[in-house]
Every structure is written in C-alpha cells, then in structure tokens.
Design an enzyme around this catalytic site. Structure first.
Site, PDB file in Angstrom:
ATOM      1  N   LYS A 202       0.583  -1.396   0.119  1.00  0.00           N
ATOM      2  CA  LYS A 202       0.105   0.096  -0.284  1.00  0.00           C
ATOM      3  C   LYS A 202       0.499   1.189   0.230  1.00  0.00           C
ATOM      4  O   LYS A 202       1.913   1.900   0.366  1.00  0.00           O
ATOM      5  CB  LYS A 202      -0.044   0.229   1.776  1.00  0.00           C
ATOM      6  CG  LYS A 202      -1.626  -1.331   1.356  1.00  0.00           C
ATOM      7  CD  LYS A 202      -2.734  -1.169   2.297  1.00  0.00           C
ATOM      8  CE  LYS A 202      -3.569  -1.381   2.632  1.00  0.00           C
ATOM      9  NZ  LYS A 202      -4.465  -2.052   3.303  1.00  0.00           N
ATOM     10  N   GLY A 355       9.898  -5.899   7.165  1.00  0.00           N
ATOM     11  CA  GLY A 355       9.536  -6.945   7.723  1.00  0.00           C
ATOM     12  C   GLY A 355       9.414  -8.388   6.270  1.00  0.00           C
ATOM     13  O   GLY A 355       9.954  -9.627   5.824  1.00  0.00           O
TER      14      GLY A 355
HETATM   15  P1  ADP Z   1       7.244  -4.216   4.201  1.00  0.00           P
HETATM   16  O1  ADP Z   1       7.034  -5.968   4.997  1.00  0.00           O
HETATM   17  O2  ADP Z   1       9.167  -5.079   3.812  1.00  0.00           O
HETATM   18  O3  ADP Z   1       8.081  -3.344   4.156  1.00  0.00           O
HETATM   19  P2  ADP Z   1       4.782  -4.471   3.117  1.00  0.00           P
HETATM   20  O4  ADP Z   1       4.359  -4.848   3.990  1.00  0.00           O
HETATM   21  O5  ADP Z   1       4.478  -3.106   2.266  1.00  0.00           O
HETATM   22  O6  ADP Z   1       6.629  -4.389   2.701  1.00  0.00           O
HETATM   23  O7  ADP Z   1       4.157  -5.665   1.477  1.00  0.00           O
HETATM   24  C1  ADP Z   1       4.801  -6.883   1.469  1.00  0.00           C
HETATM   25  C2  ADP Z   1       3.280  -7.814   0.360  1.00  0.00           C
HETATM   26  O8  ADP Z   1       3.293  -6.785  -0.514  1.00  0.00           O
HETATM   27  C3  ADP Z   1       3.528  -8.611   0.468  1.00  0.00           C
HETATM   28  O9  ADP Z   1       2.453  -9.490   1.142  1.00  0.00           O
HETATM   29  C4  ADP Z   1       2.749  -9.247  -0.892  1.00  0.00           C
HETATM   30  O10 ADP Z   1       2.759  -9.511  -1.894  1.00  0.00           O
HETATM   31  C5  ADP Z   1       2.379  -7.210  -1.616  1.00  0.00           C
HETATM   32  N1  ADP Z   1       2.297  -7.280  -2.554  1.00  0.00           N
HETATM   33  C6  ADP Z   1       3.100  -6.675  -2.965  1.00  0.00           C
HETATM   34  N2  ADP Z   1       2.684  -6.693  -4.102  1.00  0.00           N
HETATM   35  C7  ADP Z   1       1.362  -6.446  -5.244  1.00  0.00           C
HETATM   36  C8  ADP Z   1       0.594  -6.904  -5.529  1.00  0.00           C
HETATM   37  N3  ADP Z   1       0.628  -6.473  -7.224  1.00  0.00           N
HETATM   38  N4  ADP Z   1      -0.695  -6.873  -4.936  1.00  0.00           N
HETATM   39  C9  ADP Z   1      -0.890  -6.930  -3.932  1.00  0.00           C
HETATM   40  N5  ADP Z   1      -0.204  -7.385  -3.015  1.00  0.00           N
HETATM   41  C10 ADP Z   1       1.180  -6.793  -3.067  1.00  0.00           C
HETATM   42 MG    MG Z   2       5.386  -5.622   6.228  1.00  0.00          MG
END
Ligand code: ADP
Ligand code: MG
Length: 398
Positions: A202, A355
């Site tokens: 998001k 994470g």
């Molecule tokens: P981080 O924990 O590294 O900060 P986020 O929590 O923001 O990362 O996002 C990780 C999630 O985003 C993953 O579970 C992944 O499946 C999801 N994601 C990535 N691209 C998409 C997409 N195009 N549509 C839906 N979910 C997505």
């Molecule tokens: Mg995350």
C-alpha cells in the site's frame, strides 16, 4: 537524529552488572509446545552477549515476546529462549520467574561476572508498553549499565527500550551499532547515486518513507501494489489491482515533488496481471495503465524489470523496501527476484529494510549477497521515514 552513539566497546563493562535489552521475540510453534520455529533473533544477539561475557560482565538479559498485554501468559514465557540461548552459548542461562519481582531481584543480586540471567517477558508487566518510570527504575536498579541491542524494538518508547536509560548510562550493542552505521550512514551521507526501490502493498503505509527518501535519493523506483495507485492517478486503467483511491492525489504530488527536486522517479511500464488473486491464476503481460477489466496486477513486467535493473547497476547505494509483486506466489515473484539478483550483482551498498522485503530476499536465496538486511521490520521503516527512534535517541552520544 544523531546516529553516532556509544557502544559496548566505549565503556568499561568488566565486573559490572549489565542490563541487556535483546529482541528475543521469536516465532513459536502454534501448538503451545514451546518449540521455537526460527532462532535467528537469538543467534543475532550472540555477538554482543558473548562479548559482554568475555569481558567479565554479569549479563541480565531481557526481552518482550508477543502481546501478553501486562498479564502473565505461560505460553509467552521466555523459558524456551533461555534453553535455546544456553545451547548456543554452551553455558547455563539462569531463568528468572518474573521481570522485577522477588525472584528476578534475588537472582540478579547473586549474579557473578561471566554469568547470564534472563528475565521473564517484559510485557508481563503492565508498565512496559506504557513506559512506566517505576518499572523502568526497578529494572535499572538491578544493574549498573544498560546495553540495548533490540533494534526490532527501538521504534517503541517502552520501559525496557527507552525508560531505563533515564536511570543508567546507556550504550548500544553490536546489532544496533551496525543498523545505525549502515542505514544511518545511507540516510545522512550516502555514497551516490542513491537509488531507493519502494514497493509492497500500500501507498498509505509507505507515505513517510517516500516523502523522506524524496529528500535524499537521486532515483526513486516504484513497484509492488502501490504502483497501481500512481498509475490510476495518471489516468491509467488498473482493473481489479490494489488501488487506494484516497491516495491518488498524493501520488501525483509525489511525482510533482520528484520533478521539482530533480529526483528521477521510475514507474512500471508494464505489468504481469492475473485473472484472480491466487498462485494458479491465469496471467498475461500488459502495458502499464492498460489492465483489462476483471484482471489485477500482481508483479512488474519484463520491460520494467530491465528498466529497474539498469537503474541499480551504477548506483553507489541502494535502499530497498517493499517487494515488487506478490512474491509469495512463485508465478508472481519474478520481478522481486530479478531486482534481488540485480542488487546481488551491483557494487553498490545494498540495504534491505522491511519485514516482508527481508523475508523475500531470504526466501529467494539472496540474503548473503546484500550488504545489510535490517533486523527490524517496523523499526527500519521508521528509520527510513526519518523519524526519531526513542530506543536510539536515549543512548549516549559518541
Ligand atoms: P515490507 O514489510 O517489506 O515493508 P510491505 O508490508 O509493504 O513490505 O508489503 C509486502 C506485501 O506486499 C507482500 O505480502 C506482497 O505480497 C504484497 N504485494 C506486492 N505487490 C503486490 C501487488 N501487486 N498486489 C497486491 N499485493 C502486493
Ligand atoms: Mg510488511
């Protein structure tokens, strides 16, 4: 925030009682058997613990686990951690029955140099998450020095992560020292060009990161689910893709801000879209902004992969937060994997925060090819947002 903090090496620890805050919040088997399913966090704490013991300190370790909300929950006891830590250290770890109760106090008082005691889950105490000064003082009273090595918890001002530093000289352990050196260094004085790759699900959860990195980076790369909000804001068709309509104006503002600052902002030029959110979905590659009705973007497309991999080749520093697609489904992990591979090949300092990003890099087998994978998910995000981290701010400046 000043990232230049005193470490365990800058103070005399020999013969001293040292309160050491660790991050032993390890995943446990769901069946209540007390089996630790991943001991990475315990192993990560070993260098500081071993150093302190070698230096003849008496180590009073503490940590939270889970969310017991101020109540004693036997399934969230740190006893299994004491057992595993003892195996890893090859020496006994004395376990206290409480945090600052009679048992902890007695065992801390009797602790000799070179010995280690583990207090119970700090969140068994109601005052922990409220940063209650009385609890902080009770913990501090057991020791002469506070060492923090729980990077995963430094974004929280709790009694054991920040409050205790009011009553004891406070320094960092080796884990926090490295996080401050690498991430702090990249934010304060990066080897340029600095490329930030931002993805994940998001826009709304990454606003602070985008905003702060726009001030610092030379290039910003947007991928993952949040790219569709940018695309829709520019009039693109995104079908059923993840879309945060409330954040469309904001995305346009970020594009404008990048242009005003001369920061290169790269958005996907193509997308792998799927007919449903599932590992076995049908998929096709389409131009960005041309996702058919009923389809959703789950990964960046091959042209975008080329563009993004090219952008990191000559980077001095790359900060990566957020997967490029739904990497949990192998069919939609290609974009994330290609970026991980490109990072493994560049000479740039490569830093992974977040994470899920850390999990993706590990799962895809590139972990040992990165300069630094942050040990704190939430903490690394707040760090990249430029926020003050209470568990770092409370440490003595070097
Ligand atoms: P981080 O924990 O590294 O900060 P986020 O929590 O923001 O990362 O996002 C990780 C999630 O985003 C993953 O579970 C992944 O499946 C999801 N994601 C990535 N691209 C998409 C997409 N195009 N549509 C839906 N979910 C997505
Ligand atoms: Mg995350």
């Amino acid at each position: 925030m000043n990232y230049n903090k005193k470490t365990v090496r800058d103070v005399d620890v020999a013969g001293k009682k040292v309160l050491l805050r660790c991050d032993f919040n390890v995943p446990m088997a769901k069946d209540g058997s007390g089996v630790i399913t991943d001991d990475k966090r315990i192993r990560a704490a070993l260098p500081t613990i071993e150093y302190l013991l070698e230096q003849n300190a008496a180590v009073i370790a503490c940590s939270h686990m889970g969310k017991p909300k101020g109540e004693v929950k036997p399934e969230l006891s740190l006893k299994p951690v004491a057992a595993r830590l003892s195996e890893l250290l090859g020496k006994p770890v004395i376990m206290a029955d409480d945090v600052v109760g009679e048992d902890a106090k007695a065992k801390a008082a009797a602790l000799k140099p070179g010995e280690i005691l583990l207090l119970e889950n700090t969140r068994f105490e109601k005052g922990e998450t409220k940063n209650d000064p009385e609890l902080a003082k009770a913990m501090a009273d057991m020791a002469e020095l506070y060492v923090s090595d729980a990077f995963g918890a430094v974004h929280r001002a709790h009694a054991s992560t920040a409050g205790v530093a009011e009553y004891l000289p406070a320094v960092s352990g080796f884990l926090i020292q490295k996080e401050l050196e690498v991430i702090g260094g990249a934010l304060a004085n990066p080897k340029r060009p600095l490329v930030a790759i931002l993805g994940g699900s998001k826009v709304s959860s990454k606003i602070g990161v985008i905003n702060n990195l726009l001030e610092i980076a030379d290039t910003i790369i947007i991928g993952g689910g949040m790219a569709y909000t940018f695309s829709a804001a520019q009039g693109g068709k995104v079908g059923e893709s993840l879309l945060e309509a409330d954040w469309m104006d904001y995305s346009n503002e970020m594009v404008q801000k990048a242009a005003d600052k001369g920061v290169k902002l790269l958005l996907p030029v193509d997308t792998v879209c799927a007919d449903k959110f599932a590992p076995d979905a049908k998929s096709q590659v389409v131009h960005a902004g041309e996702i058919p009705d009923g389809w959703q973007g789950l990964d960046i497309g091959p042209e975008t992969v080329k563009l993004y991999c090219d952008a990191v080749k000559d980077a001095g520093t790359v900060i990566w937060n957020g997967p490029m697609g739904v990497f949990e489904f192998p069919a939609f992990a290609k974009g994330t994997e290609a970026v991980a591979e490109a990072l493994s090949k560049t000479d740039a300092i490569t830093i992974i925060g977040g994470g899920d990003s850390a999990a993706a890099v590990q799962q895809l087998g590139y972990a040992d090819k990165m300069s630094h994978i942050s040990t704190g998910g939430g903490a690394s995000l707040e760090f990249m947002e430029g926020k003050e981290l209470p568990g770092v701010a409370c440490l003595l400046d070097a």
